[in-house]
Design a protein around this motif. Structure first.
Motif, PDB file in Angstrom:
ATOM      1  N   PHE A 148       0.829  -1.208   0.000  1.00 32.55           N
ATOM      2  CA  PHE A 148       0.000   0.000   0.000  1.00 32.55           C
ATOM      3  C   PHE A 148       0.864   1.260   0.000  1.00 32.55           C
ATOM      4  O   PHE A 148       0.496   2.277  -0.600  1.00 32.55           O
ATOM      5  N   TRP A 149       2.035   1.203   0.683  1.00 33.30           N
ATOM      6  CA  TRP A 149       2.937   2.364   0.693  1.00 33.30           C
ATOM      7  C   TRP A 149       3.518   2.581  -0.697  1.00 33.30           C
ATOM      8  O   TRP A 149       3.628   3.727  -1.159  1.00 33.30           O
ATOM      9  N   ILE A 150       3.895   1.499  -1.370  1.00 40.34           N
ATOM     10  CA  ILE A 150       4.377   1.619  -2.750  1.00 40.34           C
ATOM     11  C   ILE A 150       3.309   2.234  -3.632  1.00 40.34           C
ATOM     12  O   ILE A 150       3.583   3.110  -4.460  1.00 40.34           O
ATOM     13  N   GLY A 151       2.061   1.785  -3.451  1.00 40.21           N
ATOM     14  CA  GLY A 151       0.970   2.331  -4.244  1.00 40.21           C
ATOM     15  C   GLY A 151       0.756   3.808  -4.015  1.00 40.21           C
ATOM     16  O   GLY A 151       0.571   4.587  -4.961  1.00 40.21           O
ATOM     17  N   ILE A 152       0.782   4.217  -2.757  1.00 36.92           N
ATOM     18  CA  ILE A 152       0.571   5.635  -2.431  1.00 36.92           C
ATOM     19  C   ILE A 152       1.706   6.488  -3.005  1.00 36.92           C
ATOM     20  O   ILE A 152       1.466   7.572  -3.569  1.00 36.92           O
ATOM     21  N   VAL A 160      -0.024  12.491  -9.432  1.00 38.05           N
ATOM     22  CA  VAL A 160      -0.187  13.859  -8.936  1.00 38.05           C
ATOM     23  C   VAL A 160       0.908  14.778  -9.486  1.00 38.05           C
ATOM     24  O   VAL A 160       0.624  15.850 -10.038  1.00 38.05           O
ATOM     25  N   VAL A 161       2.168  14.370  -9.350  1.00 42.02           N
ATOM     26  CA  VAL A 161       3.291  15.236  -9.736  1.00 42.02           C
ATOM     27  C   VAL A 161       3.489  15.247 -11.249  1.00 42.02           C
ATOM     28  O   VAL A 161       3.501  16.305 -11.889  1.00 42.02           O
ATOM     29  N   LEU A 162       3.644  14.062 -11.845  1.00 44.83           N
ATOM     30  CA  LEU A 162       3.941  13.970 -13.277  1.00 44.83           C
ATOM     31  C   LEU A 162       2.694  13.918 -14.148  1.00 44.83           C
ATOM     32  O   LEU A 162       2.735  14.333 -15.307  1.00 44.83           O
ATOM     33  N   GLY A 163       1.599  13.385 -13.614  1.00 43.84           N
ATOM     34  CA  GLY A 163       0.362  13.287 -14.386  1.00 43.84           C
ATOM     35  C   GLY A 163       0.425  12.300 -15.535  1.00 43.84           C
ATOM     36  O   GLY A 163      -0.304  12.447 -16.517  1.00 43.84           O
ATOM     37  N   TRP A 164       1.253  11.267 -15.423  1.00 44.48           N
ATOM     38  CA  TRP A 164       1.413  10.313 -16.507  1.00 44.48           C
ATOM     39  C   TRP A 164       0.348   9.227 -16.494  1.00 44.48           C
ATOM     40  O   TRP A 164      -0.116   8.796 -17.545  1.00 44.48           O
ATOM     41  N   LEU A 165      -0.043   8.772 -15.304  1.00 40.15           N
ATOM     42  CA  LEU A 165      -0.929   7.625 -15.189  1.00 40.15           C
ATOM     43  C   LEU A 165      -2.101   7.956 -14.270  1.00 40.15           C
ATOM     44  O   LEU A 165      -1.963   8.761 -13.339  1.00 40.15           O
ATOM     45  N   PRO A 166      -3.269   7.350 -14.502  1.00 40.95           N
ATOM     46  CA  PRO A 166      -4.416   7.574 -13.613  1.00 40.95           C
ATOM     47  C   PRO A 166      -4.195   6.912 -12.260  1.00 40.95           C
ATOM     48  O   PRO A 166      -3.452   5.927 -12.146  1.00 40.95           O
ATOM     49  N   SER A 167      -4.833   7.447 -11.240  1.00 43.81           N
ATOM     50  CA  SER A 167      -4.636   6.960  -9.871  1.00 43.81           C
ATOM     51  C   SER A 167      -5.699   5.982  -9.417  1.00 43.81           C
ATOM     52  O   SER A 167      -5.622   5.469  -8.300  1.00 43.81           O
ATOM     53  N   GLY A 168      -6.691   5.690 -10.233  1.00 40.82           N
ATOM     54  CA  GLY A 168      -7.736   4.767  -9.800  1.00 40.82           C
ATOM     55  C   GLY A 168      -8.800   4.594 -10.871  1.00 40.82           C
ATOM     56  O   GLY A 168      -8.616   4.951 -12.037  1.00 40.82           O
ATOM     57  N   ASN A 169      -9.938   4.024 -10.421  1.00 42.13           N
ATOM     58  CA  ASN A 169     -11.087   3.781 -11.310  1.00 42.13           C
ATOM     59  C   ASN A 169     -10.676   2.918 -12.511  1.00 42.13           C
ATOM     60  O   ASN A 169     -10.576   3.390 -13.642  1.00 42.13           O
ATOM     61  N   ALA A 193      -4.639  -0.970 -19.632  1.00 45.60           N
ATOM     62  CA  ALA A 193      -3.242  -1.155 -19.234  1.00 45.60           C
ATOM     63  C   ALA A 193      -2.735   0.041 -18.434  1.00 45.60           C
ATOM     64  O   ALA A 193      -2.010  -0.130 -17.441  1.00 45.60           O
ATOM     65  N   ARG A 194      -3.107   1.266 -18.827  1.00 44.29           N
ATOM     66  CA  ARG A 194      -2.659   2.463 -18.115  1.00 44.29           C
ATOM     67  C   ARG A 194      -3.243   2.503 -16.698  1.00 44.29           C
ATOM     68  O   ARG A 194      -2.542   2.862 -15.739  1.00 44.29           O
ATOM     69  N   HIS A 195      -4.512   2.137 -16.568  1.00 43.64           N
ATOM     70  CA  HIS A 195      -5.145   2.151 -15.248  1.00 43.64           C
ATOM     71  C   HIS A 195      -4.652   1.007 -14.369  1.00 43.64           C
ATOM     72  O   HIS A 195      -4.689   1.111 -13.131  1.00 43.64           O
ATOM     73  N   LEU A 196      -4.215  -0.089 -14.998  1.00 44.95           N
ATOM     74  CA  LEU A 196      -3.825  -1.276 -14.248  1.00 44.95           C
ATOM     75  C   LEU A 196      -2.359  -1.256 -13.833  1.00 44.95           C
ATOM     76  O   LEU A 196      -1.973  -1.991 -12.907  1.00 44.95           O
ATOM     77  N   LEU A 197      -1.548  -0.441 -14.465  1.00 42.17           N
ATOM     78  CA  LEU A 197      -0.104  -0.510 -14.272  1.00 42.17           C
ATOM     79  C   LEU A 197       0.314  -0.246 -12.828  1.00 42.17           C
ATOM     80  O   LEU A 197       1.071  -1.029 -12.229  1.00 42.17           O
ATOM     81  N   LEU A 198      -0.168   0.827 -12.223  1.00 39.23           N
ATOM     82  CA  LEU A 198       0.244   1.168 -10.865  1.00 39.23           C
ATOM     83  C   LEU A 198      -0.226   0.140  -9.833  1.00 39.23           C
ATOM     84  O   LEU A 198       0.589  -0.324  -9.021  1.00 39.23           O
ATOM     85  N   PRO A 199      -1.516  -0.231  -9.796  1.00 38.43           N
ATOM     86  CA  PRO A 199      -1.905  -1.257  -8.813  1.00 38.43           C
ATOM     87  C   PRO A 199      -1.239  -2.605  -9.066  1.00 38.43           C
ATOM     88  O   PRO A 199      -0.958  -3.345  -8.111  1.00 38.43           O
ATOM     89  N   MET A 200      -0.960  -2.941 -10.319  1.00 35.35           N
ATOM     90  CA  MET A 200      -0.291  -4.190 -10.636  1.00 35.35           C
ATOM     91  C   MET A 200       1.122  -4.198 -10.040  1.00 35.35           C
ATOM     92  O   MET A 200       1.549  -5.200  -9.451  1.00 35.35           O
ATOM     93  N   ILE A 201       1.840  -3.091 -10.168  1.00 32.94           N
ATOM     94  CA  ILE A 201       3.189  -3.014  -9.605  1.00 32.94           C
ATOM     95  C   ILE A 201       3.132  -3.044  -8.075  1.00 32.94           C
ATOM     96  O   ILE A 201       3.936  -3.718  -7.418  1.00 32.94           O
ATOM     97  N   ALA A 202       2.180  -2.312  -7.494  1.00 35.85           N
ATOM     98  CA  ALA A 202       2.075  -2.262  -6.038  1.00 35.85           C
ATOM     99  C   ALA A 202       1.786  -3.637  -5.447  1.00 35.85           C
ATOM    100  O   ALA A 202       2.333  -4.002  -4.400  1.00 35.85           O
ATOM    101  N   LEU A 203       0.930  -4.418  -6.112  1.00 40.54           N
ATOM    102  CA  LEU A 203       0.597  -5.746  -5.605  1.00 40.54           C
ATOM    103  C   LEU A 203       1.656  -6.776  -5.964  1.00 40.54           C
ATOM    104  O   LEU A 203       1.909  -7.705  -5.187  1.00 40.54           O
TER     105      LEU A 203
END
Length: 331
Positions: A148-152, A160-169, A193-203
């Motif tokens: 969860f810390w990696i995800g946040i 938030v900073v770079l605006g490259w990828l969506p944060s949810g939904n 794929a863009r929406h899934l990338l961050l949670p996929m890496i975090a998990l």
């Protein structure tokens, strides 16, 4: 013993396990403090008569053992019960939520496998060299850092900073592109794929780190075997030794960890879904615990246990495909 007979035998062995799991879950959930009826009536005028009527409607006025037998008899015919809070069948709730959870868990596992195995092999090949040290540091960071810390942190940096990828939904690939306003199926897959990338890496980071350490250790043991030393003495190229002689035997411990870590991934998805606003089974479980919706909590937990047991059975069957010395009970 044939593969079919062995599979049937392993599936039959899971039945008493599932019965024990259902009993433990039922007793623990129904031992929680509070009343789900009062949670449902929050903000309304509450009378004892209304509480009694609702308890009788949902069977909460029956003794505990009768409620358990009624719950198990419903499971045998595919009835997961009725949600008190959502006021709809639990099965319909879970059908809506199981897809996102499986998509997240399977993609995280795919990421972990495709990265950990090559990194583990490279670390073993360059034992005590720079690639080995780098892989061990990466594995240590992955094991010791909460998902969860990696995800946040990734949300803050990449959303938030770079605006490259969506944060949810999460965007679901099984829905038509017009549902999200996309013009083609390809655009839908790209956005998924863009929406899934961050949670996929975090998990998947924890799974990747664990599998990489196991792969490295197992490969080192295989490379020290006598048949590998004999192949080297006969002048067999190192790449051939790695690919044909050391790699396959080294995968048995990895397969074991893949099957057992499925429970870790399913448990981690509960928190990751909440962080990334994914409406999966994990988020359903959290919200149901908060409103004391006993039927949903029991059913979601039981389904997650079934998925884990299926993963263990598939792991056992995969042994014989990796190592010909493993048989299905034959002498």
């Amino acid at each position: 013993m044939t593969l079919l007979r062995y599979t049937l035998k392993r599936l039959l062995q899971t039945i008493p396990v599932l019965i024990a799991i259902s009993l433990i879950i039922f007793v623990l959930v129904n031992s929680l403090p509070g009343n789900p009826i009062l949670a449902q009536l929050q903000g309304q005028e509450i009378t004892q008569e209304l509480i009694n009527n609702l308890e009788a409607r949902y069977g909460l006025d029956q003794p505990l053992h009768e409620r358990y037998l009624s719950y198990v008899s419903g499971l045998l015919v595919g009835d997961l019960g009725y949600s008190i809070y959502y006021e709809q069948p639990v099965s319909s709730l879970m059908i809506e939520r199981v897809g996102p959870t499986l998509l997240l868990v399977l993609s995280a596992y795919l990421l972990a496998l495709t990265t950990s195995i090559p990194l583990g092999v490279v670390a073993a090949k360059f034992h005590n060299d720079l690639p080995d040290h780098a892989s061990r540091i990466l594995a240590l960071i992955g094991v010791s850092t909460p998902g969860f810390w990696i995800g946040i942190m990734m949300i803050i940096l990449f959303s938030v900073v770079l605006g490259w990828l969506p944060s949810g939904n999460l965007v679901y690939p099984w829905r038509p592109p017009s549902h999200y306003g996309y013009g083609s199926q390809l655009e839908l897959y790209v956005q998924t794929a863009r929406h899934l990338l961050l949670p996929m890496i975090a998990l998947g980071t924890l799974q990747m780190a664990v599998l990489m350490r196991i792969e490295r250790t197992s490969m080192l043991e295989s490379l020290r075997e006598e048949y590998v030393q004999t192949a080297r003495a006969y002048g067999v190229p190192e790449q051939t030794i790695l690919r044909r002689h050391a790699f396959r035997p080294a995968q048995l411990p990895v397969i074991t960890i893949v099957g057992l870590n499925l429970s870790t991934a399913l448990g981690g998805s509960v928190v990751i879904e909440e962080v990334f606003n994914i409406n999966g089974m994990g988020r359903l479980l959290l919200s149901s615990i908060q409103v004391q919706d006993y039927q949903v909590v029991m059913s979601v937990t039981l389904v997650l246990a079934v998925i884990f047991l299926i993963g263990v059975v598939i792991t056992d069957i995969a042994y014989a495909y990796i190592d010909p010395r493993v048989t299905y009970g034959e002498r």
